[in-house]
Design a protein around this motif. Structure first.
Motif, PDB file in Angstrom:
ATOM      1  N   GLY A 162      50.753  28.762  31.858  1.00  7.60           N
ATOM      2  CA  GLY A 162      52.157  28.928  32.219  1.00  7.60           C
ATOM      3  C   GLY A 162      52.646  27.870  33.182  1.00  7.60           C
ATOM      4  N   GLU A 163      53.843  28.087  33.653  1.00  7.60           N
ATOM      5  CA  GLU A 163      54.526  27.142  34.531  1.00  7.60           C
ATOM      6  C   GLU A 163      53.713  26.805  35.786  1.00  7.60           C
ATOM      7  N   ASN A 164      53.042  27.797  36.360  1.00 11.33           N
ATOM      8  CA  ASN A 164      52.239  27.592  37.572  1.00 11.33           C
ATOM      9  C   ASN A 164      50.745  27.599  37.270  1.00 11.33           C
ATOM     10  N   GLY A 165      50.395  27.185  36.071  1.00 10.07           N
ATOM     11  CA  GLY A 165      49.008  27.233  35.625  1.00 10.07           C
ATOM     12  C   GLY A 165      48.044  26.439  36.478  1.00 10.07           C
ATOM     13  N   GLN A 166      48.471  25.279  36.943  1.00  7.50           N
ATOM     14  CA  GLN A 166      47.586  24.450  37.747  1.00  7.50           C
ATOM     15  C   GLN A 166      47.245  25.148  39.060  1.00  7.50           C
ATOM     16  N   GLU A 167      48.212  25.792  39.649  1.00  2.00           N
ATOM     17  CA  GLU A 167      47.962  26.536  40.888  1.00  2.00           C
ATOM     18  C   GLU A 167      47.152  27.791  40.595  1.00  2.00           C
ATOM     19  N   PHE A 168      47.453  28.460  39.477  1.00  3.11           N
ATOM     20  CA  PHE A 168      46.725  29.673  39.108  1.00  3.11           C
ATOM     21  C   PHE A 168      45.224  29.388  38.962  1.00  3.11           C
ATOM     22  N   THR A 169      44.868  28.243  38.361  1.00  3.44           N
ATOM     23  CA  THR A 169      43.464  27.911  38.119  1.00  3.44           C
ATOM     24  C   THR A 169      42.889  27.059  39.253  1.00  3.44           C
ATOM     25  N   SER A 170      43.231  27.415  40.478  1.00  2.00           N
ATOM     26  CA  SER A 170      42.725  26.685  41.640  1.00  2.00           C
ATOM     27  C   SER A 170      42.412  27.672  42.756  1.00  2.00           C
ATOM     28  N   ARG A 171      41.882  27.140  43.822  1.00  2.00           N
ATOM     29  CA  ARG A 171      41.590  27.964  44.994  1.00  2.00           C
ATOM     30  C   ARG A 171      42.864  28.389  45.733  1.00  2.00           C
ATOM     31  N   LYS A 172      43.989  27.845  45.354  1.00  2.00           N
ATOM     32  CA  LYS A 172      45.256  28.306  45.919  1.00  2.00           C
ATOM     33  C   LYS A 172      45.563  29.719  45.453  1.00  2.00           C
ATOM     34  N   ASN A 173      44.981  30.106  44.344  1.00  2.00           N
ATOM     35  CA  ASN A 173      45.106  31.469  43.834  1.00  2.00           C
ATOM     36  C   ASN A 173      44.192  32.347  44.694  1.00  2.00           C
ATOM     37  N   ASN A 174      44.800  33.237  45.491  1.00  2.00           N
ATOM     38  CA  ASN A 174      44.039  34.082  46.411  1.00  2.00           C
ATOM     39  C   ASN A 174      43.035  34.982  45.705  1.00  2.00           C
ATOM     40  N   HIS A 175      43.190  35.148  44.408  1.00  2.00           N
ATOM     41  CA  HIS A 175      42.321  36.048  43.648  1.00  2.00           C
ATOM     42  C   HIS A 175      41.417  35.285  42.679  1.00  2.00           C
ATOM     43  N   PHE A 176      41.191  33.990  42.940  1.00  2.00           N
ATOM     44  CA  PHE A 176      40.417  33.179  41.993  1.00  2.00           C
ATOM     45  C   PHE A 176      39.028  33.749  41.772  1.00  2.00           C
ATOM     46  N   THR A 177      38.402  34.339  42.804  1.00  2.00           N
ATOM     47  CA  THR A 177      37.046  34.877  42.622  1.00  2.00           C
ATOM     48  C   THR A 177      37.040  36.054  41.657  1.00  2.00           C
ATOM     49  N   LYS A 178      38.088  36.861  41.688  1.00  2.00           N
ATOM     50  CA  LYS A 178      38.164  38.001  40.759  1.00  2.00           C
ATOM     51  C   LYS A 178      38.364  37.521  39.328  1.00  2.00           C
ATOM     52  N   PHE A 179      39.221  36.525  39.158  1.00  2.00           N
ATOM     53  CA  PHE A 179      39.470  36.007  37.805  1.00  2.00           C
ATOM     54  C   PHE A 179      38.245  35.291  37.249  1.00  2.00           C
ATOM     55  N   THR A 180      37.594  34.481  38.071  1.00  2.00           N
ATOM     56  CA  THR A 180      36.433  33.748  37.572  1.00  2.00           C
ATOM     57  C   THR A 180      35.268  34.691  37.284  1.00  2.00           C
ATOM     58  N   SER A 181      35.104  35.705  38.093  1.00  2.00           N
ATOM     59  CA  SER A 181      34.053  36.700  37.833  1.00  2.00           C
ATOM     60  C   SER A 181      34.334  37.456  36.533  1.00  2.00           C
ATOM     61  N   LEU A 182      35.585  37.802  36.320  1.00  2.00           N
ATOM     62  CA  LEU A 182      35.966  38.481  35.082  1.00  2.00           C
ATOM     63  C   LEU A 182      35.740  37.575  33.874  1.00  2.00           C
ATOM     64  N   LEU A 183      36.110  36.316  33.987  1.00  2.00           N
ATOM     65  CA  LEU A 183      35.905  35.368  32.888  1.00  2.00           C
ATOM     66  C   LEU A 183      34.422  35.211  32.579  1.00  2.00           C
ATOM     67  N   ARG A 184      33.570  35.188  33.608  1.00  2.00           N
ATOM     68  CA  ARG A 184      32.132  35.101  33.382  1.00  2.00           C
ATOM     69  C   ARG A 184      31.637  36.329  32.625  1.00  2.00           C
ATOM     70  N   SER A 185      32.127  37.485  32.996  1.00  2.00           N
ATOM     71  CA  SER A 185      31.727  38.716  32.296  1.00  2.00           C
ATOM     72  C   SER A 185      32.213  38.722  30.851  1.00  2.00           C
ATOM     73  N   LEU A 186      33.413  38.243  30.617  1.00  2.00           N
ATOM     74  CA  LEU A 186      33.946  38.188  29.252  1.00  2.00           C
ATOM     75  C   LEU A 186      33.198  37.166  28.393  1.00  2.00           C
ATOM     76  N   ALA A 187      32.664  36.135  29.030  1.00  2.00           N
ATOM     77  CA  ALA A 187      31.914  35.095  28.303  1.00  2.00           C
ATOM     78  C   ALA A 187      30.598  35.628  27.747  1.00  2.00           C
ATOM     79  N   TYR A 188      30.212  36.834  28.104  1.00  2.00           N
ATOM     80  CA  TYR A 188      29.020  37.488  27.538  1.00  2.00           C
ATOM     81  C   TYR A 188      29.106  37.520  26.021  1.00  2.00           C
ATOM     82  N   ASP A 189      30.299  37.797  25.527  1.00  2.00           N
ATOM     83  CA  ASP A 189      30.547  37.875  24.087  1.00  2.00           C
ATOM     84  C   ASP A 189      30.681  36.458  23.538  1.00  2.00           C
ATOM     85  N   SER A 190      29.844  36.094  22.590  1.00  2.00           N
ATOM     86  CA  SER A 190      29.875  34.718  22.070  1.00  2.00           C
ATOM     87  C   SER A 190      31.223  34.357  21.457  1.00  2.00           C
ATOM     88  N   ALA A 191      31.955  35.349  20.955  1.00  2.00           N
ATOM     89  CA  ALA A 191      33.268  35.074  20.367  1.00  2.00           C
ATOM     90  C   ALA A 191      34.288  34.654  21.428  1.00  2.00           C
TER      91      ALA A 191
END
Length: 168
Positions: free
Chosen positions: A8-37
């Motif tokens: 989205g419009e603020n995607g660069q900020e969203f995918t950075s440490r400026k996002n106060n919740h980056f640890t929650k999103f990255t942890s969730l993405l790691r868990s979702l990556a369990y599925d090879s699809a």
């Protein structure tokens, strides 16, 4: 939803440490990556988070979290060797030095042959999970390392700036 926010419009900020919740999103993405699809979609987003941090960032390092998905044992994902190979190949063949260095980090994880430690959680809510892919035969182990050694040979003799780092 995470992809929409990242693109989205603020995607660069969203995918950075400026996002106060980056640890929650990255942890969730790691868990979702369990599925090879979902592996490649999740690692694409994790790469964006990892590329936004300083290479030596140690506090909640997204690079370390992403690296954990590329070990042959205790990776927490069922992604195939081919899927992981494609992610690494795309990064190491990039024109961006930052992407190349991230690719080398993942490459080193794929070539790791001992001292595997599961530093991240393998559970996901109420879903029962295992530790991810592991080779069941010596042929599968051979295929894993052969793929990455072939790539190292190609890169090491290339005229790309990354060649010396691959040799190391």
């Amino acid at each position: 939803t995470i992809e929409r926010a990242a693109n989205g419009e603020n995607g660069q900020e969203f995918t950075s440490r400026k996002n106060n919740h980056f640890t929650k999103f990255t942890s969730l993405l790691r868990s979702l990556a369990y599925d090879s699809a979902l592996f490649e979609r999740c690692t694409d987003l994790l790469c964006r988070f990892a590329l936004s941090e300083e290479p030596q960032e140690n506090n909640n390092s997204v690079r370390d979290l992403l690296k954990s998905l590329f070990y042959i044992f205790l990776s927490g994902t069922h992604a195939s060797v081919d899927q992981r190979f494609r992610v690494i190949e795309r990064l190491v063949k990039s024109k961006s030095e930052n992407e190349q260095n991230l690719g080398l980090l993942l490459f080193s994880a794929a070539l790791e042959a001992e001292h595997f430690i599961g530093n991240y959680s393998f559970d996901f809510g109420a879903h029962s999970r295992d530790y991810g892919y592991f080779p069941r035969t010596s042929e599968e182990t051979h295929k894993w390392y052969a793929e990455f050694i072939r790539l190292s040979e190609v890169l090491a003799v290339s005229d790309q700036p990354i060649a010396d780092k691959v040799k190391t």
